[in-house]
Design a protein around this motif. Structure first.
Motif, PDB file in Angstrom:
ATOM      1  N   MET A   1       0.815  -1.178   0.000  1.00 15.77           N
ATOM      2  CA  MET A   1       0.000   0.000   0.000  1.00 15.77           C
ATOM      3  C   MET A   1       0.862   1.246   0.000  1.00 15.77           C
ATOM      4  SD  MET A   1      -2.754  -1.041   2.816  1.00 15.77           S
ATOM      5  CE  MET A   1      -3.183  -2.725   2.943  1.00 15.77           C
ATOM      6  N   PRO A   2       1.688   1.372  -0.997  1.00 16.35           N
ATOM      7  CA  PRO A   2       2.601   2.512  -1.002  1.00 16.35           C
ATOM      8  C   PRO A   2       1.888   3.860  -0.997  1.00 16.35           C
ATOM      9  CG  PRO A   2       2.699   1.297  -3.078  1.00 16.35           C
ATOM     10  CD  PRO A   2       1.842   0.517  -2.145  1.00 16.35           C
ATOM     11  N   GLU A   3       0.689   3.934  -1.590  1.00 15.36           N
ATOM     12  CA  GLU A   3      -0.017   5.220  -1.593  1.00 15.36           C
ATOM     13  C   GLU A   3      -0.455   5.654  -0.202  1.00 15.36           C
ATOM     14  OE1 GLU A   3      -3.127   2.120  -2.892  1.00 15.36           O
ATOM     15  OE2 GLU A   3      -1.004   2.439  -3.114  1.00 15.36           O
ATOM     16  N   LEU A   4      -0.511   4.719   0.766  1.00 14.35           N
ATOM     17  CA  LEU A   4      -0.846   5.054   2.145  1.00 14.35           C
ATOM     18  C   LEU A   4       0.389   5.142   3.033  1.00 14.35           C
ATOM     19  CD1 LEU A   4      -3.969   2.783   2.796  1.00 14.35           C
ATOM     20  CD2 LEU A   4      -3.926   5.187   2.147  1.00 14.35           C
ATOM     21  N   GLY A   5       1.538   4.782   2.480  1.00 12.67           N
ATOM     22  CA  GLY A   5       2.751   4.758   3.292  1.00 12.67           C
ATOM     23  C   GLY A   5       2.775   3.587   4.252  1.00 12.67           C
ATOM     24  N   LEU A   6       2.020   2.523   3.945  1.00 21.26           N
ATOM     25  CA  LEU A   6       1.966   1.346   4.803  1.00 21.26           C
ATOM     26  C   LEU A   6       2.733   0.200   4.159  1.00 21.26           C
ATOM     27  CD1 LEU A   6      -1.826   1.441   5.713  1.00 21.26           C
ATOM     28  CD2 LEU A   6       0.076   2.138   7.162  1.00 21.26           C
ATOM     29  N   ASP A   7       3.498  -0.500   4.961  1.00 25.80           N
ATOM     30  CA  ASP A   7       4.252  -1.655   4.481  1.00 25.80           C
ATOM     31  C   ASP A   7       3.323  -2.847   4.284  1.00 25.80           C
ATOM     32  OD1 ASP A   7       6.646  -0.235   4.658  1.00 25.80           O
ATOM     33  OD2 ASP A   7       6.918  -0.799   6.752  1.00 25.80           O
ATOM     34  N   GLU A   8       3.835  -3.873   3.599  1.00 26.76           N
ATOM     35  CA  GLU A   8       3.095  -5.115   3.473  1.00 26.76           C
ATOM     36  C   GLU A   8       2.914  -5.731   4.850  1.00 26.76           C
ATOM     37  OE1 GLU A   8       5.298  -7.658   0.915  1.00 26.76           O
ATOM     38  OE2 GLU A   8       4.859  -6.481  -0.865  1.00 26.76           O
ATOM     39  N   GLU A   9       1.782  -6.339   5.055  1.00 23.20           N
ATOM     40  CA  GLU A   9       1.517  -6.999   6.326  1.00 23.20           C
ATOM     41  C   GLU A   9       0.603  -8.175   6.045  1.00 23.20           C
ATOM     42  OE1 GLU A   9      -0.812  -5.634  10.161  1.00 23.20           O
ATOM     43  OE2 GLU A   9       1.116  -4.640   9.936  1.00 23.20           O
ATOM     44  N   TYR A  10       1.067  -9.368   6.317  1.00 24.95           N
ATOM     45  CA  TYR A  10       0.307 -10.555   5.977  1.00 24.95           C
ATOM     46  C   TYR A  10      -0.506 -11.097   7.145  1.00 24.95           C
ATOM     47  CZ  TYR A  10       3.334 -10.368   1.949  1.00 24.95           C
ATOM     48  OH  TYR A  10       4.001  -9.948   0.835  1.00 24.95           O
ATOM     49  N   LYS A  11      -0.065 -10.854   8.340  1.00 22.43           N
ATOM     50  CA  LYS A  11      -0.710 -11.468   9.489  1.00 22.43           C
ATOM     51  C   LYS A  11      -1.965 -10.734   9.950  1.00 22.43           C
ATOM     52  CE  LYS A  11       0.274 -13.376  14.019  1.00 22.43           C
ATOM     53  NZ  LYS A  11       1.229 -13.550  15.081  1.00 22.43           N
ATOM     54  N   TYR A  12      -2.040  -9.426   9.767  1.00 19.24           N
ATOM     55  CA  TYR A  12      -3.134  -8.658  10.354  1.00 19.24           C
ATOM     56  C   TYR A  12      -3.967  -7.894   9.335  1.00 19.24           C
ATOM     57  CZ  TYR A  12      -0.795  -9.717  14.699  1.00 19.24           C
ATOM     58  OH  TYR A  12      -0.224 -10.372  15.743  1.00 19.24           O
ATOM     59  N   ALA A  13      -4.056  -8.366   8.134  1.00 17.67           N
ATOM     60  CA  ALA A  13      -4.925  -7.756   7.132  1.00 17.67           C
ATOM     61  C   ALA A  13      -5.687  -8.892   6.467  1.00 17.67           C
ATOM     62  CB  ALA A  13      -4.116  -6.964   6.120  1.00 17.67           C
ATOM     63  N   GLU A  14      -6.871  -9.170   6.985  1.00 13.92           N
ATOM     64  CA  GLU A  14      -7.619 -10.330   6.534  1.00 13.92           C
ATOM     65  C   GLU A  14      -9.069  -9.958   6.270  1.00 13.92           C
ATOM     66  OE1 GLU A  14      -7.326 -12.993   9.814  1.00 13.92           O
ATOM     67  OE2 GLU A  14      -5.184 -13.272   9.581  1.00 13.92           O
ATOM     68  N   LEU A  15      -9.728 -10.782   5.476  1.00 11.79           N
ATOM     69  CA  LEU A  15     -11.155 -10.666   5.240  1.00 11.79           C
ATOM     70  C   LEU A  15     -11.828 -11.891   5.839  1.00 11.79           C
ATOM     71  CD1 LEU A  15     -11.270  -9.592   1.492  1.00 11.79           C
ATOM     72  CD2 LEU A  15     -11.443  -8.141   3.505  1.00 11.79           C
ATOM     73  N   GLN A  16     -13.013 -11.691   6.371  1.00 13.30           N
ATOM     74  CA  GLN A  16     -13.812 -12.798   6.893  1.00 13.30           C
ATOM     75  C   GLN A  16     -15.228 -12.604   6.369  1.00 13.30           C
ATOM     76  OE1 GLN A  16     -14.189 -12.843  11.144  1.00 13.30           O
ATOM     77  NE2 GLN A  16     -15.555 -14.580  11.141  1.00 13.30           N
ATOM     78  N   VAL A  17     -15.805 -13.627   5.805  1.00 15.18           N
ATOM     79  CA  VAL A  17     -17.164 -13.559   5.280  1.00 15.18           C
ATOM     80  C   VAL A  17     -18.105 -14.277   6.243  1.00 15.18           C
ATOM     81  CG1 VAL A  17     -18.681 -14.161   3.373  1.00 15.18           C
ATOM     82  CG2 VAL A  17     -16.316 -13.525   2.916  1.00 15.18           C
ATOM     83  N   ALA A  18     -19.166 -13.586   6.654  1.00 14.44           N
ATOM     84  CA  ALA A  18     -20.212 -14.183   7.473  1.00 14.44           C
ATOM     85  C   ALA A  18     -21.408 -14.412   6.550  1.00 14.44           C
ATOM     86  CB  ALA A  18     -20.572 -13.276   8.639  1.00 14.44           C
ATOM     87  N   CYS A  19     -21.607 -15.640   6.118  1.00 15.13           N
ATOM     88  CA  CYS A  19     -22.682 -15.951   5.173  1.00 15.13           C
ATOM     89  C   CYS A  19     -24.036 -15.899   5.870  1.00 15.13           C
ATOM     90  CB  CYS A  19     -22.467 -17.331   4.574  1.00 15.13           C
ATOM     91  SG  CYS A  19     -20.965 -17.420   3.579  1.00 15.13           S
ATOM     92  N   ASN A  20     -24.934 -15.122   5.287  1.00 15.48           N
ATOM     93  CA  ASN A  20     -26.284 -14.945   5.810  1.00 15.48           C
ATOM     94  C   ASN A  20     -26.292 -14.478   7.266  1.00 15.48           C
ATOM     95  OD1 ASN A  20     -26.761 -17.543   3.732  1.00 15.48           O
ATOM     96  ND2 ASN A  20     -28.065 -15.765   3.476  1.00 15.48           N
TER      97      ASN A  20
END
Length: 66
Positions: A1-20
């Protein structure tokens, strides 16, 4: 995310889907699905950026949990 000045981060940037469901524990039924964006506390810009990548937006306040 260079436009935000944020480094790559794999552990704390996640998506979770709650179906219905509207809540993270899938206890509140809904006709639609809810996507939760998980980041470290204080990284609201990262959450907004991640949501924008799929043409979505953050619609609720930050919460501590999960």
């Amino acid at each position: 995310m260079p436009e935000l000045g944020l480094d790559e981060e794999y552990k704390y940037a996640e998506l979770q889907v709650a179906c219905n469901s509207r809540d993270i524990y899938c206890e509140e039924w809904a006709a639609e699905h809810t996507v939760f964006v998980h980041t470290r506390p204080g990284q609201d810009d990262r959450a907004a950026w991640l949501a924008a990548q799929v043409n979505a937006r953050v619609v609720g306040p930050s919460e501590f949990g999960w």
